[in-house]
Design an enzyme around this catalytic site. Structure first.
Site: not given
Ligand SMILES: Cc1cc2nc3c(=O)[nH]c(=O)nc-3n(C[C@H](O)[C@H](O)[C@H](O)COP(=O)(O)O)c2cc1C
Length: 378
Positions: A24, A106, A126, A128, A252, A276
């Site tokens: 995940y 989050s 953050q 949603y 974002k 994302h």
């Molecule tokens: C496991 C996981 C869960 C995430 N959940 C959210 C979230 O709840 N809200 C959100 O805005 N971005 C979420 N993201 C995106 C991250 O905030 C971010 O944009 C992204 O991980 C950046 O890339 P990187 O993992 O290569 O640093 C999630 C990313 C991952 C890996």
């Protein structure tokens, strides 16, 4: 062996976490091309080696939305972090506070903002957008009352991108057979089982727990997202958000110059250039690729941040050189948390800081605020 890099933390998390959770975090949508491009294209950027400049004094400090950051790094919002380690969001927030960088909570974190605030300090929050606006307004009011300084409004998840790994692992809809194999997988990871499953409860989503009563299993959480996220949100809704949030607003998930201009025209204080982490539109360009044009178009009107593929302090410097004021990191802290809890996140941040300092010294950059395209070789 103690991890010495973000890559090592990824391997350590792979060993400690059940596969459904590791995948995940690690995975992206569809063929994972954008995820791969995020990492590969930052790595492909070349830094300009410069010599015989006085680099005996380096400053990594910067300011963002009135806050002082010890380095231009922010922990990105990561959903379900409290499943990777016991009360994971609170642990990561403590490590971030000690390191002098912000932690973003989050909407779909296990810990609510009040728990994170009590453990560390009020986090960035953050959002949603869910369909029930009265509920949203209440969440924003409670979050603001806690003293959360910045609202990060994520706009690139109108619908969830399909992640094949999650489907295969039964994260989205599971059969009795998949549930059984998840149970065996959990039993095969006793350190995680003892820490997170036995001592990490309650296993609800702190912020939305009151709106949703059926989040006992991951699959129910995913279904809830599908039912409740508001797909009809438009730029007009930024005015609604502004009405309910007086502090800085950061949009974002901006990946296009036209969208960046629209955000800046609406007067938001910041944007995160982001896809994302390659978890949504596969085939979208790497964040680092579109960053320079976006920074050039709106960087004088709004704070341009970026995330996606940042795996080292050298990557942080490359992002700054490409026009970002700061980087958000997602998987880097999620892996460190999954591998070693608060101590892992603290150590990972130390690693990033040290790598950033070395990269600065060897490119002759003594102040992160002065980083520019001059630091890049091509
Ligand atoms: C496991 C996981 C869960 C995430 N959940 C959210 C979230 O709840 N809200 C959100 O805005 N971005 C979420 N993201 C995106 C991250 O905030 C971010 O944009 C992204 O991980 C950046 O890339 P990187 O993992 O290569 O640093 C999630 C990313 C991952 C890996």
């Amino acid at each position: 062996m103690r991890p010495v890099s973000v890559g090592d933390y990824r391997e350590a998390a792979r060993r400690r976490l059940p596969r459904v959770l590791f995948d995940y975090i690690d995975g992206g949508s569809y063929a994972e091309q954008t995820l791969a491009a995020n990492v590969a294209e930052i790595q492909a950027l070349k830094l300009r080696q410069r010599v015989l400049k006085d680099v005996s004094k380096l400053s990594t400090e910067t300011t963002l939305f009135g806050q002082t950051l010890s380095m231009p790094v922010v922990l990105s919002p990561v959903g379900l972090a409290g499943m990777y380690a016991r009360r994971g969001e609170a642990q990561a927030a403590k490590a971030a506070k000690a390191a002098g960088v912000p932690f973003t909570l989050s909407t779909v974190g296990v810990c609510a903002a009040a728990e994170v605030a009590a453990a560390a300090e009020p986090p960035w929050f953050q959002l949603y957008m869910v369909r029930d606006r009265a509920f949203m307004a209440d969440v924003l009011a409670r979050t603001a009352a806690l003293g959360c300084p910045v609202l990060v409004f994520t706009v690139d998840l109108a619908v969830p991108g399909t992640r094949y790994r999650d489907q295969r692992n039964g994260m989205l809809a599971n059969t009795a057979g998949q549930r059984f194999s998840q149970m065996l997988d959990g039993l095969a990871h006793p350190a995680w089982l003892w820490d997170e499953q036995l001592h990490g409860g309650p296993h609800t989503l702190g912020t939305v727990a009151e709106a949703a009563t059926d989040l006992k299993r991951l699959v129910e959480f995913m279904t809830w997202i599908g039912r409740n996220f508001d797909q009809s949100v438009t730029w007009d809704d930024i005015a609604w958000v502004r009405e309910h949030w007086k502090g800085p607003i950061v949009i974002k998930g901006v990946l296009d110059v036209a969208d960046a201009r629209q955000a800046a025209n609406l007067g938001v204080e910041g944007i995160v250039v982001s896809n994302h982490g390659g978890r949504q539109l596969d085939g979208a360009p790497a964040s680092i690729r579109v960053l320079p044009a976006i920074a050039q178009a709106v960087g004088d009107r709004t704070a341009v941040l970026m995330d996606g593929g940042v795996r080292s302090g050298l990557d942080v410097l490359k992002a700054l050189a490409s026009g970002a004021r700061a980087c958000l990191i997602g998987r880097a802290w999620a892996f460190a948390l999954g591998a070693a809890g608060e101590a892992g996140v603290a150590h990972m941040l130390q690693i990033l800081r040290q790598e950033l300092r070395v990269a600065m010294a060897l490119t002759g950059c003594t102040d992160v605020n002065a980083a520019s395209a001059e630091l890049l070789a091509d």
